[in-house]
Design a protein around this motif. Structure first.
Motif, short mmCIF file in Angstrom:
data_model
loop_
_atom_site.label_atom_id
_atom_site.label_comp_id
_atom_site.label_asym_id
_atom_site.label_seq_id
_atom_site.Cartn_x
_atom_site.Cartn_y
_atom_site.Cartn_z
N GLU A 165 70.36 -130.18 -4.46
CA GLU A 165 70.67 -131.04 -3.31
C GLU A 165 71.86 -130.46 -2.56
OE1 GLU A 165 73.32 -133.22 -2.70
OE2 GLU A 165 74.39 -133.24 -4.60
N GLN A 166 71.95 -130.83 -1.29
CA GLN A 166 72.93 -130.21 -0.41
C GLN A 166 73.60 -131.25 0.49
OE1 GLN A 166 71.47 -126.27 1.00
NE2 GLN A 166 72.24 -126.92 2.97
N PHE A 167 73.62 -132.50 0.05
CA PHE A 167 74.30 -133.55 0.79
C PHE A 167 75.81 -133.43 0.61
CE2 PHE A 167 70.12 -135.39 -0.24
CZ PHE A 167 69.69 -135.77 1.03
N ARG A 168 76.55 -134.16 1.43
CA ARG A 168 77.99 -134.24 1.19
C ARG A 168 78.23 -135.01 -0.11
NH1 ARG A 168 80.96 -135.35 7.02
NH2 ARG A 168 79.15 -134.77 8.31
N PRO A 169 79.39 -134.76 -0.75
CA PRO A 169 79.66 -135.45 -2.02
C PRO A 169 79.55 -136.97 -1.88
CG PRO A 169 81.26 -133.70 -1.67
CD PRO A 169 80.45 -133.80 -0.41
N GLY A 170 78.89 -137.59 -2.85
CA GLY A 170 78.76 -139.03 -2.88
C GLY A 170 77.50 -139.58 -2.25
N VAL A 171 76.83 -138.77 -1.42
CA VAL A 171 75.65 -139.28 -0.71
C VAL A 171 74.51 -139.59 -1.68
CG1 VAL A 171 73.86 -138.70 0.97
CG2 VAL A 171 76.25 -138.21 1.49
N THR A 172 74.20 -138.68 -2.58
CA THR A 172 73.09 -138.93 -3.51
C THR A 172 73.40 -140.11 -4.43
OG1 THR A 172 73.94 -137.21 -5.00
CG2 THR A 172 72.17 -136.59 -3.46
N ASP A 173 74.67 -140.30 -4.77
CA ASP A 173 75.03 -141.47 -5.58
C ASP A 173 74.72 -142.76 -4.83
OD1 ASP A 173 75.97 -140.05 -7.83
OD2 ASP A 173 77.92 -139.75 -6.88
N ARG A 174 75.09 -142.80 -3.54
CA ARG A 174 74.83 -144.01 -2.74
C ARG A 174 73.33 -144.24 -2.57
NH1 ARG A 174 79.09 -141.83 0.31
NH2 ARG A 174 77.70 -141.19 2.01
N LEU A 175 72.57 -143.17 -2.55
CA LEU A 175 71.11 -143.30 -2.42
C LEU A 175 70.44 -143.70 -3.73
CD1 LEU A 175 70.35 -140.13 -0.25
CD2 LEU A 175 70.21 -142.51 0.52
N GLY A 176 71.18 -143.62 -4.82
CA GLY A 176 70.59 -143.90 -6.13
C GLY A 176 69.90 -142.71 -6.75
N LEU A 177 70.23 -141.50 -6.24
CA LEU A 177 69.62 -140.26 -6.75
C LEU A 177 70.66 -139.28 -7.25
CD1 LEU A 177 66.96 -139.71 -3.94
CD2 LEU A 177 66.47 -140.19 -6.35
#
Length: 375
Positions: A96-108
């Motif tokens: 994954e290549q999102f900014r830090p914390g984005v996948t956590d907020r998405l639940g992934l």
């Protein structure tokens, strides 16, 4: 009996876009991994919209994503997010290549996936790493090079840096460290049964490209002076010189044996052949010699000589010389036009470790299936 590819059976879920992550998963796919890419609904990965086009997507997207499958997924929609999480639970590798914390907020995020898949190798590629004052900032390759200090070490006569020749941070700081660490983590997971969360910071990985500056600093020599070090313009032995017809010669005659032969060939005056302590004067004298003749003269003069000097080639000259391969046996196909294909980007994965000479289509963006694409 056909030898299995090194990554046969490895399932990769690619949540990345543009260049660093997709190029990393392409190399994994070249070695046999089965890559499933999730893209946003509608246009998908922004790279699809670039020019020139090859069918419905850009040629850039085509060469970076051949041999993969791609599905549209709105990760903010709970139902589709849950479907993506189910895929993550099956995957051996997630990129994954999102900014830090984005996948956590998405639940992934890693913790959510690890709870269902403890063996997963979860690779996060970011600009500045997972924490610190820069972590959540937006950036691109040029930004990372600028802030890491590399962009400013080579300057012109006015002190201005130049645009880099390619996207160094994306590939050297993102793609290659990601692939290396994914392979190491897969080996570790085989041995221990436990995966890991890999953090790949493109800016911080540029430090490896600055190895010489670090060595100098640690030995007490200070930080690099722009345009004044051995490899940044301070030595006549490692310099770019204009020719009489507007072309250039790249000189890299660092070792004494190469330097001695070079100055003999070009006819440098004897008083300038020892460059120690008079680097600027020797650079100017050598510049005058190169400016006296056109590029073809220097190309012929250097032919067959060990001087580590060459005329700066145009792309068509590099192709004609066989140094750029535009006729690779590996081809990328347009999924919407049977028979339409072109030789694709030559892979750095050895031909003994991949499906060499294969034609593979880039993926059309399909609806997210209810069942596993890996079934």
């Amino acid at each position: 009996m056909t030898t299995p590819l090194p990554l046969s059976g490895v399932k990769v879920l690619d949540l990345s876009t543009l260049l660093p992550g997709p190029l990393a998963t392409l190399l994994l796919a070249d070695a046999g991994a089965d890559v499933v890419k999730l893209e946003r609904p509608g246009q998908g990965d922004e790279m699809r919209t670039y020019e020139p086009k090859f069918g419905e997507a850009s040629a850039n997207y085509a060469v970076l994503n051949r041999g993969k499958r791609a599905y549209a997924a709105d990760l903010k929609d709970p139902a589709q997010r849950d479907r993506a999480l189910a895929l993550a639970a099956e995957a051996d590798v997630i990129v994954e290549q999102f900014r830090p914390g984005v996948t956590d907020r998405l639940g992934l995020g890693y913790d959510a996936v690890k709870a269902r898949n403890p063996r997963v190798v979860y690779c996060s590629i970011t600009g500045y790493g997972p924490s610190g004052p820069h972590a959540r900032r937006a950036g691109h390759d040029l930004t990372y090079l600028a802030e890491a200090g590399l962009l400013g070490v080579v300057t012109d006569s006015t002190g201005a840096p130049s645009l880099p020749v390619t996207v160094l941070a994306d590939i050297a700081g993102g793609t290659y460290p990601a692939v290396m660490n994914i392979l190491l983590a897969l080996r570790q997971a085989e041995a221990t049964g436990q995966g890991t969360h890999l953090q790949v910071s493109m800016t911080h990985n540029l430090q490896v490209l600055a190895y010489g500056y670090f060595a100098t600093r640690q030995a007490g020599g200070g930080w690099p002076r722009p345009g004044a070090e051995l490899l940044t313009g301070g030595s006549p032995r490692y310099h770019i010189y204009p020719t009489s017809d507007g072309r250039h010669v790249a000189c890299a005659a660092l070792e004494q044996k190469f330097w001695d032969r070079l100055v003999e060939l070009v006819g440098l005056a004897p008083e300038f052949r020892d460059d120690s302590g008079q680097e600027d004067a020797v650079t100017e004298a050598l510049a005058q010699r190169f400016a006296a003749h056109p590029a073809d003269y220097w190309r012929e003069l250097f032919d067959g000589e060990d001087v580590c000097a060459a005329v700066v080639a145009s792309w068509d000259e590099a192709v004609d010389a066989g140094l750029v391969d535009i006729a690779s046996p590996d081809r990328v196909a347009d999924p919407g036009a049977p028979g339409a294909s072109f030789p694709t980007l030559p892979s750095p994965v050895s031909s003994t470790l991949r499906r060499a000479g294969e034609t593979a289509a880039y993926p059309a963006l399909a609806p997210l299936p209810d069942s596993s694409p890996w079934a």
